[in-house]
Every structure is written in C-alpha cells, then in structure tokens.
Enzyme design. Structure first.
Site, short mmCIF file in Angstrom:
data_model
loop_
_atom_site.label_atom_id
_atom_site.label_comp_id
_atom_site.label_asym_id
_atom_site.label_seq_id
_atom_site.Cartn_x
_atom_site.Cartn_y
_atom_site.Cartn_z
CB SER A 252 -0.90 0.01 1.24
OG SER A 252 -0.12 0.32 2.38
CE LYS A 253 -1.80 5.96 -3.13
NZ LYS A 253 -2.19 4.71 -3.83
NE ARG A 254 0.24 0.80 5.92
CZ ARG A 254 0.99 -0.27 6.13
NH1 ARG A 254 2.13 -0.15 6.74
NH2 ARG A 254 0.58 -1.45 5.74
CG HIS A 255 4.45 -1.10 1.84
ND1 HIS A 255 3.09 -1.33 1.89
CD2 HIS A 255 4.99 -1.84 2.83
CE1 HIS A 255 2.83 -2.18 2.86
NE2 HIS A 255 3.95 -2.50 3.45
#
Length: 487
Positions: A252-255
């Site tokens: 996800s974006k967090r990555h």
RNA sequence: GCCGCUAUCGUCUAGGGGUCAGGACACGUGGUUCUCAGCCACGGGACCGGGGUUCGAAUCCCCGUAGCGGUACCA
C-alpha cells in the site's frame, strides 16, 4: 492450445498499481505465449471513485510497460464496448434472463433491515447470510410488495450442493454452497453488481482463461454458478498471489512507491520493471534471472506461478535496473538521460552534434555507479557544469596536508605541459610530481579528485581527467590551489 | 465466528520420498585499486510446529499455528 482469450480488467480508481501491473503482465505473457488475445476492459462501475484521468493513467502505464492489448480502449475490437459502464443494458438483460429462467428472484427486503439482521447475528457471534425471505414469498405477498412501488434487488438463487473446480495455479478447490448466500445481481437501482458484470462481460467477450488476483478466489464459485445458470461452460481460472510490502503486509501507499508511474518517474527502465515483476511469484523453473520480454513469453506457463504471496523487494528491482542500464547502447543511454540533463540545466546543444560521443563516454564512465536514471545527473554533473562546489567532508578528509597548495599548483603546471592528453600520460605526470615532492601519489590523486569533481568519490581519476580535458583540469587544479592558500 | 488459500535462507525462488537442499538480491570477508561503484573469489544463512505413512519425509497424509483473502444492494 486453442488460441486463448484473456483479459485484464482494472478499475480506474487510481493509477496502475505494481500488483495490477503484474497481473496484467501474466495475462499478456499467457496470451502471447499461446498466440491468444489480450483484452483490456475498464471496470469503471465505481463511478464515485473512477475518473477519465485514471483511465488514461492506466493506459499510459500499460504502454510504458509494453503490454499492448489486442482489444480494448484505443484499439477497439469486435466485442466493444470495453468500458463496463457502457454495458449496463446488457448486464440488466442477463439479470432479467436469470429471473425468467428461475435462477434469480426479486428481493424486496430493505438494506436497512438486512443490515440490522446481520448485525444482530454478529452480536450473537453467528455467521449470517441472506435468509431468503423473498425467495419464499407467497404470491399474494409478492403482488402486494410490487404494487407498493418498492423497487426490488435481484438475487441469485444459489442451488444446493457444492462447486469444485481446478484452479490452474492452486489445483483442486471446492466450496460448499451453504457458504454462499443468495448474492445480489442487480441492485434496487437496477445497476449490476460486480459479480453479474464480470460474468456477463467475460461471457460476451468469450474469455477462456481468467487470470486474476488471489483475492477473487472465494468469488469464483459464485462466478462458476452464474456461468452454469447461463448454460455456459465456465472458463479456466488461475489465481495469482498478492504482492506484499517488505513488512509482509499487502502493498500500500505506506510502502512508498506503489504505482507504475512512480517507478517510471524514479528512473526505472521498463524492461527492468517487466523482468522484475515477471519473476515475482513466477519462475521459469531454473536459475534464469535476466530475461527479455520475448524470453519471458517463451518460458511462461501458469504452472510456474507459485502459491505464496510475494514481497516486493525494491533492492532487487534496483539490481535489475542496473543490469538493464548496463545493456543499453551508448546512444540509448544518451537518449534516456537527455531529458533529465535538460531539466537540470546541464544539456548543451553540442551534445546533439560534435560532443555526442564525448557525452556517451562520460555516461559510460559513470555507469557502474548508477542504479537509476537520475543518478546519471549527479554523477555526470562535474563533467557538464561550469563550476564545482567542494564537498566539505571531502575537504576535511583529504586536503589537510602540509603544503598541499604548492603541490597542487605544481601538478597543474606539470599537467599543462602534457602534450598527449590521455590516461597514461596524465598518470605518468602525476606520479612524477609525487616523486619529486616526496609525497604519495594518493595525496595528489585525492586533491585532483576534489579539484575536478568536488567530491571524495568518483571514477578512476585518470579516466576522469582524460575525459574532462586539459584546460578544465588545469583551471580547476589552479582554483583548488588558490582555495587552499586562502584557507 | 465461518469458509478458502498459502507456508524452503532476511527477500525472490529451484527442487522434491534417499541431494553437500541449488541460484539470485541483500549481507560479511578477501582480491583488483587513488576513492566509491563495478568485477572476481570465498563465506554465513532456510525446508513453520506436531503427529502419522515409509527402511527412509523437507518432499505424501492428518492436525495445529501463522499470514493473507472472502464472508456487502464494494470491486
């Protein structure tokens, strides 16, 4: 194999995700491997979150990756339209047909009531599925509800039994029908649900192999039931594992970067991306790693897809990128780096003319310490900029030497007298100066490196000076001598 | 909760009833050398746990465990 027809069906609610790109790649590889057709269908039924901008973003990413589709947006095809929202009428028709043939029925239950029933069941720790109130409606009751003006949803009447199928990746899979509720086909507002749309579209487009994400595995029995109710033989299914971040959570974006466009912007080569993605969760069965699109196509099989989810490892992507960068021709390198140099204000009109070859040599020289395209800009900067700034750390690390200003000045004057400006002559001259001054050659080398590049690290110094040219070298050396005197 | 899928070095994976369990990325050491990168050599590092079946299980079966997915008038 009979020419297969496969499809990639992204929903344009965001840019093309690397996970989606890999699914697209597997579909494309499968189609190309077997001389089949690769279809692109846009599942834009989530009108709230879908946009035209996202559609073009996705098409652009697919083009960038080289995954050209045979039917779909831009190219058309005999099964148009390829936008799901343009196929609603057909979906409704299929839904109505199912009702007419007794495979589906209208449901007048209000969503609120259903929601409440579900929550009640959950509160008691029980699972819940639709209780089929409307399947068992007495005729009189049904007529009353219809007359009351309630617009019903259409639900599929799940038959008793079980559905078993052979997943081309997972093998034998079976589901008991009592796990499946009478799912909605058409909402009360007459819009189709996902299940109805995919099946209707896959059927109309004569899809033979559904290669899609793992998250659809439990939807598959519903889809098979639908195909069967429609009197058709379901296609083959192959569910590919998900892509995870380094923390093993769904990517996800967090990555960090998750969309294909971001990777393009970060300076990754499309060939590297394709190769990397192709080997994530799929293997040709041996030790091969660096593979071209064609080699990927020739080796591709659904059996080679592994079962477990795969972690997207950016370091390995970097390695692949370096591999492909190294395989580029000098000219190919210049073409790709030019826009970046231009943006950095380092492009010179002569690079399109008599200095072309020189630029190629500069890029080739720094190549081994570059992983991504933008790295070239920083690496080549000393060669292209008028001016260099000294890295303070490099200065304190290498320039605290007694009488270095004088040594450097002598080096400059000595080099100025070198006639044949090549690596060997430069090295020879520098070592002579070191001998005469009784200092280590390394001392002069470090000083020369900082003088010409401003940095503590660079390619071999003699190659650097040779490429930089005599005038620039001498000027920068003299500038450093002056700098040393002043400090 | 219920249903389903998955499980080999940190990561991607090969293999698969008897192997020194192979390769790649990353990591460590040494070499090349003016630095860094590269390159070369070497090295550490894995079959989730427990039961079976078998002469023999990492491999086949079962049960756990964990992760993930589904369980919507989302897709």
């Amino acid at each position: 194999m009979h020419a297969p027809r496969v499809r990639f069906a992204p929903s344009p609610t965001g840019y093309l995700h690397v996970g989606g790109a890999r699914t697209a790649l597997f579909n494309w590889l499968f189609a190309r491997r077997h001389g089949g057709t690769f279809i692109l269908r846009i599942e834009d039924t989530d009108t709230e979150r879908s946009s035209d901008e996202m559609v073009s973003g996705i098409l652009e990413s697919l083009h960038w990756l080289g995954l050209e589709w045979d039917e779909g947006p831009e190219v058309g095809g005999s099964h148009a339209p390829y936008f799901q929202t343009q196929r609603y009428a057909r979906h409704r028709e299929v839904g109505e047909r199912l009702v007419a043939e007794g495979h589906a029925y209208p449901c007048y239950c209000s969503p609120d009531l259903l929601k409440q029933k579900r929550e009640d069941a959950e509160r008691q720790g029980l699972g819940w599925k639709y209780d089929r109130t409307c399947l068992h409606l007495a005729l009189a009751e049904r007529q009353r509800l219809e007359a009351s003006g309630i617009s019903p949803a259409i639900r599929f009447n799940v038959p008793p039994g079980r559905t078993a199928y052979t997943d081309r990746v997972r093998g034998a899979i079976q589901f008991d029908h009592d796990q499946i509720e009478d799912f909605v086909l058409l909402r009360s507002n007459r819009l189709p649900t996902y299940h109805l749309s995919v099946v209707a579209d896959d059927l109309d487009m004569r899809i033979t192999h559904v290669i899609r994400g793992d998250d659809h595995i439990s939807n598959t029995p519903k889809h098979i039931l639908l195909w069967q109710a429609l009197g058709e033989t379901p296609p083959e299914f192959a569910h590919v594992p998900l892509l995870l971040g380094t923390d093993k959570k769904r990517l996800s974006k967090r990555h960090g970067a998750t969309s294909v466009t971001e990777y393009e912007r970060l300076g990754y080569l499309s060939d590297a991306m394709v190769n990397f993605l192709g080997l994530l969760g799929w293997s040709p069965g041996g030790d091969r790693e660096v593979m071209s699109r064609q080699e990927l196509i020739d080796a591709f099989t659904l059996d080679g897809i592994s079962g477990g989810d795969a972690v997207f490892n950016p370091e390995k992507l970097d390695w692949f990128n370096a591999q492909y960068l190294a395989r580029l021709t000098p000219e190919g390198l210049v073409e790709r780096v030019k826009p970046l140099l231009d943006a950095a204000g380092l492009w010179n009109a002569a690079f399109d003319g008599e200095r072309r070859e020189w630029l190629q040599r500069v890029l080739a020289l720094v190549l081994s310490r570059v992983r991504r395209l933008p790295d070239f800009v920083e690496q080549a900067r000393p060669f292209l900029a008028d001016h260099v700034d000294y890295d303070p750390e490099a200065v304190s690390k290498y320039l605290a030497v007694a009488e270095l200003d004088s040594h450097v000045e002598t080096l400059a004057l000595t080099l100025d007298r070198v006639e044949q400006w090549d690596e060997a002559a430069i090295e020879c001259a520098l070592r002579d100066v070191a001998d005469i001054r009784s200092i280590k050659a390394a001392t002069l080398i470090h000083a020369a490196r900082i003088a010409t590049t401003g940095k503590a690290v660079s390619p071999g110094i003699f190659e650097v000076l040779a490429l930089m040219g005599k005038p620039v070298t001498v000027t920068r050396l003299l500038a450093l001598a002056k700098f040393l005197q002043a400090s």
